[in-house]
Design a protein around this motif. Structure first.
Motif, PDB file in Angstrom:
ATOM      1  N   ILE A  96       0.832  -1.211   0.000  1.00 42.55           N
ATOM      2  CA  ILE A  96       0.000   0.000   0.000  1.00 42.55           C
ATOM      3  C   ILE A  96       0.867   1.262   0.000  1.00 42.55           C
ATOM      4  O   ILE A  96       0.621   2.165  -0.814  1.00 42.55           O
ATOM      5  N   PRO A  97       1.898   1.351   0.845  1.00 42.56           N
ATOM      6  CA  PRO A  97       2.751   2.548   0.756  1.00 42.56           C
ATOM      7  C   PRO A  97       3.474   2.671  -0.596  1.00 42.56           C
ATOM      8  O   PRO A  97       3.609   3.780  -1.114  1.00 42.56           O
ATOM      9  N   ALA A 115       1.015   4.071  -3.000  1.00 47.24           N
ATOM     10  CA  ALA A 115       0.788   5.488  -2.714  1.00 47.24           C
ATOM     11  C   ALA A 115       1.943   6.345  -3.230  1.00 47.24           C
ATOM     12  O   ALA A 115       1.724   7.405  -3.828  1.00 47.24           O
ATOM     13  N   ALA A 146       1.723   9.124  -6.158  1.00 51.28           N
ATOM     14  CA  ALA A 146       2.161  10.496  -5.883  1.00 51.28           C
ATOM     15  C   ALA A 146       3.179  10.968  -6.918  1.00 51.28           C
ATOM     16  O   ALA A 146       3.131  12.114  -7.375  1.00 51.28           O
TER      17      ALA A 146
END
Length: 87
Positions: free
Chosen positions: A74-75, A78, A82
């Motif tokens: 998930i990070p 993300a 970004a």
């Protein structure tokens, strides 16, 4: 469990892996440095392969999968989103 992993969680994994490869290719395309143009695609591909290997290891390790998914996948998704949104 299979439906949850394949149908609800996994749809985000392969786009993440492919996106890393694409990020490496995009960085290479936009760079004027010959070294970056050579290394960036390889780094993107190796990152994709490493995340996929980690995904497979987590999926075969039972509950460890949710740790891998929550703390790494998930990070990573993300951060990739970004980077793409910032371009």
């Amino acid at each position: 469990m299979i439906f949850t992993l394949r149908g609800m969680v996994a749809p985000f994994s392969h786009p993440l892996f492919t996106g890393l490869t694409g990020l490496g290719l995009g960085v290479a395309r936009q760079s004027s440095s010959r070294g970056v143009r050579v290394v960036a695609p390889a780094v993107g591909f190796v990152g994709a392969v490493a995340l996929h290997a980690l995904w497979n290891a987590g999926a075969s390790a039972g509950l460890f999968f949710f740790v891998v998914y929550g703390l790494i996948m998930i990070p990573a998704l993300a951060v990739l989103l970004a980077i793409v949104a910032g371009r």
